[in-house]
Design an enzyme around this catalytic site. Structure first.
Site, PDB file in Angstrom:
ATOM      1  N   GLY A  44      57.024 -53.777  -1.894  1.00 37.78           N
ATOM      2  CA  GLY A  44      57.056 -52.647  -2.819  1.00 37.78           C
ATOM      3  C   GLY A  44      56.158 -52.771  -4.035  1.00 37.78           C
ATOM      4  O   GLY A  44      55.780 -51.776  -4.644  1.00 37.78           O
ATOM      5  N   GLU A  98      57.577 -57.334 -10.012  1.00 35.57           N
ATOM      6  CA  GLU A  98      58.467 -56.686  -9.043  1.00 35.57           C
ATOM      7  C   GLU A  98      58.439 -55.177  -9.263  1.00 35.57           C
ATOM      8  O   GLU A  98      58.247 -54.710 -10.385  1.00 35.57           O
ATOM      9  CB  GLU A  98      59.872 -57.282  -9.243  1.00 35.57           C
ATOM     10  CG  GLU A  98      61.022 -56.599  -8.549  1.00 35.57           C
ATOM     11  CD  GLU A  98      61.069 -56.775  -7.052  1.00 35.57           C
ATOM     12  OE1 GLU A  98      60.050 -56.477  -6.405  1.00 35.57           O
ATOM     13  OE2 GLU A  98      62.135 -57.175  -6.533  1.00 35.57           O
ATOM     14  N   ASP A  99      58.632 -54.418  -8.204  1.00 30.53           N
ATOM     15  CA  ASP A  99      58.620 -52.963  -8.328  1.00 30.53           C
ATOM     16  C   ASP A  99      59.799 -52.439  -9.145  1.00 30.53           C
ATOM     17  O   ASP A  99      59.636 -51.675 -10.080  1.00 30.53           O
ATOM     18  CB  ASP A  99      58.581 -52.291  -6.934  1.00 30.53           C
ATOM     19  CG  ASP A  99      59.625 -52.851  -5.971  1.00 30.53           C
ATOM     20  OD1 ASP A  99      60.537 -53.595  -6.406  1.00 30.53           O
ATOM     21  OD2 ASP A  99      59.529 -52.554  -4.771  1.00 30.53           O
ATOM     22  N   ASP A 102      67.122 -53.935 -10.006  1.00 30.06           N
ATOM     23  CA  ASP A 102      68.325 -53.172  -9.692  1.00 30.06           C
ATOM     24  C   ASP A 102      69.544 -54.029 -10.046  1.00 30.06           C
ATOM     25  O   ASP A 102      69.906 -54.138 -11.208  1.00 30.06           O
ATOM     26  CB  ASP A 102      68.231 -52.796  -8.206  1.00 30.06           C
ATOM     27  CG  ASP A 102      69.286 -51.829  -7.738  1.00 30.06           C
ATOM     28  OD1 ASP A 102      69.662 -50.940  -8.496  1.00 30.06           O
ATOM     29  OD2 ASP A 102      69.745 -51.968  -6.587  1.00 30.06           O
ATOM     30  N   LYS A 130      66.742 -50.394 -13.562  1.00 32.75           N
ATOM     31  CA  LYS A 130      67.989 -49.605 -13.513  1.00 32.75           C
ATOM     32  C   LYS A 130      69.078 -50.451 -14.147  1.00 32.75           C
ATOM     33  O   LYS A 130      69.863 -51.095 -13.437  1.00 32.75           O
ATOM     34  CB  LYS A 130      68.401 -49.366 -12.053  1.00 32.75           C
ATOM     35  CG  LYS A 130      67.556 -48.428 -11.236  1.00 32.75           C
ATOM     36  CD  LYS A 130      68.244 -48.262  -9.867  1.00 32.75           C
ATOM     37  CE  LYS A 130      67.358 -47.612  -8.860  1.00 32.75           C
ATOM     38  NZ  LYS A 130      67.959 -47.556  -7.510  1.00 32.75           N
ATOM     39  N   PHE A 151      67.908 -43.136  -6.584  1.00 35.83           N
ATOM     40  CA  PHE A 151      67.066 -43.791  -5.587  1.00 35.83           C
ATOM     41  C   PHE A 151      65.668 -43.188  -5.679  1.00 35.83           C
ATOM     42  O   PHE A 151      65.480 -41.993  -5.528  1.00 35.83           O
ATOM     43  CB  PHE A 151      67.622 -43.658  -4.164  1.00 35.83           C
ATOM     44  CG  PHE A 151      66.931 -44.632  -3.255  1.00 35.83           C
ATOM     45  CD1 PHE A 151      67.348 -45.957  -3.190  1.00 35.83           C
ATOM     46  CD2 PHE A 151      65.830 -44.239  -2.506  1.00 35.83           C
ATOM     47  CE1 PHE A 151      66.675 -46.876  -2.387  1.00 35.83           C
ATOM     48  CE2 PHE A 151      65.158 -45.157  -1.706  1.00 35.83           C
ATOM     49  CZ  PHE A 151      65.591 -46.476  -1.648  1.00 35.83           C
ATOM     50  N   ASP A 158      59.737 -47.465  -1.168  1.00 39.58           N
ATOM     51  CA  ASP A 158      59.924 -46.736   0.098  1.00 39.58           C
ATOM     52  C   ASP A 158      61.365 -46.314   0.331  1.00 39.58           C
ATOM     53  O   ASP A 158      62.308 -46.870  -0.228  1.00 39.58           O
ATOM     54  CB  ASP A 158      59.532 -47.641   1.263  1.00 39.58           C
ATOM     55  CG  ASP A 158      60.556 -48.747   1.479  1.00 39.58           C
ATOM     56  OD1 ASP A 158      60.814 -49.495   0.516  1.00 39.58           O
ATOM     57  OD2 ASP A 158      61.126 -48.838   2.587  1.00 39.58           O
ATOM     58  N   ARG A 164      55.704 -44.929   0.504  1.00 39.74           N
ATOM     59  CA  ARG A 164      55.091 -45.957  -0.348  1.00 39.74           C
ATOM     60  C   ARG A 164      53.767 -45.489  -0.937  1.00 39.74           C
ATOM     61  O   ARG A 164      53.360 -45.921  -2.001  1.00 39.74           O
ATOM     62  CB  ARG A 164      54.808 -47.235   0.462  1.00 39.74           C
ATOM     63  CG  ARG A 164      56.030 -48.040   0.814  1.00 39.74           C
ATOM     64  CD  ARG A 164      55.608 -49.437   1.230  1.00 39.74           C
ATOM     65  NE  ARG A 164      56.644 -50.148   1.971  1.00 39.74           N
ATOM     66  CZ  ARG A 164      57.649 -50.807   1.414  1.00 39.74           C
ATOM     67  NH1 ARG A 164      57.779 -50.833   0.101  1.00 39.74           N
ATOM     68  NH2 ARG A 164      58.539 -51.436   2.157  1.00 39.74           N
TER      69      ARG A 164
END
Ligand code: XMP
Ligand code: MG
Length: 175
Positions: A44, A98-99, A102, A130, A151, A158, A164
């Site tokens: 990601g 990192e994308d 979470d 988040k 989301f 993705d 993506r």
């Protein structure tokens, strides 16, 4: 008409580019005169990673790893590294990229692993955070945007390997 018309734009390409440049400058200021190893968490991260490192005006080294979390039916959140870096990071300044942050399990696990290899320092940079989803006290050192518990897809992220390649971040809507 686009194949992604069901996705609602959250951050445009321009907003992302602008904010990524600001974060890159922050990193530049914090590491003046140092060399940094940027480690991206695949898949990601690829779009954010490319934009971030291209905006950092300093010597750097790049490498990648892959991590997957197996939650099973009881959501144990067990994170496994399935592809490792090739770089020897002992004595180096590392920034894990990192994308999206979470629950915090993935980055906490990777950070601990890299610290155990005696990196000189380990920091983290994320495109999205988040915070309401966190299960530990993990905090990113650099972040572009905080979002609610939604989301999201696009700019590397993705849904089932789809979306993506969207040049923006969007809220995924099944309908
Ligand atoms: P943690 O360990 O922090 O996991 O819970 C972070 C990983 O979870 C995935 N993730 C998402 N992927 N849209 C996505 O496409 C999302 O909104 C989302 N939230 C979490 C992602 O793989 C990330 O690396
Ligand atoms: Mg990821």
């Amino acid at each position: 008409m686009s194949y992604a018309d069901n996705c609602k734009v959250l951050f445009t390409k321009e907003q992302l580019e602008q904010r990524i440049k600001e974060v890159a400058k922050q990193i530049e200021n914090d590491y003046k005169g140092e060399k940094v190893t940027f480690i991206g968490v695949l898949n990601g991260v690829y779009a954010f990673f490319a934009d971030l490192v291209r905006n950092v005006d300093m010597p750097c080294h790049v490498d990648f790893l892959r991590a997957s979390s197996y939650s099973g039916t009881t959501s144990t959140g067990n994170v496994k590294m399935s592809l490792d870096i090739k770089t020897e990071i002992e004595g180096r300044h590392v920034i894990i990229v990192e994308d999206i942050l979470d629950t915090g399990r993935t980055l906490a696990k990777i950070r601990d692993e890299l610290l155990s290899r005696n990196a000189l320092s380990v920091k983290t940079a994320v495109m999205l955070d988040k915070p309401s989803r966190r299960v530990n006290d993990f905090q990113a050192d650099y972040k572009c945007f905080e979002i609610d518990d939604l989301f999201v897809v696009g700019f590397g992220l993705d849904y089932d390997e789809k979306y993506r390649n969207l040049p923006y971040v969007a809220i995924y809507d099944e309908n």
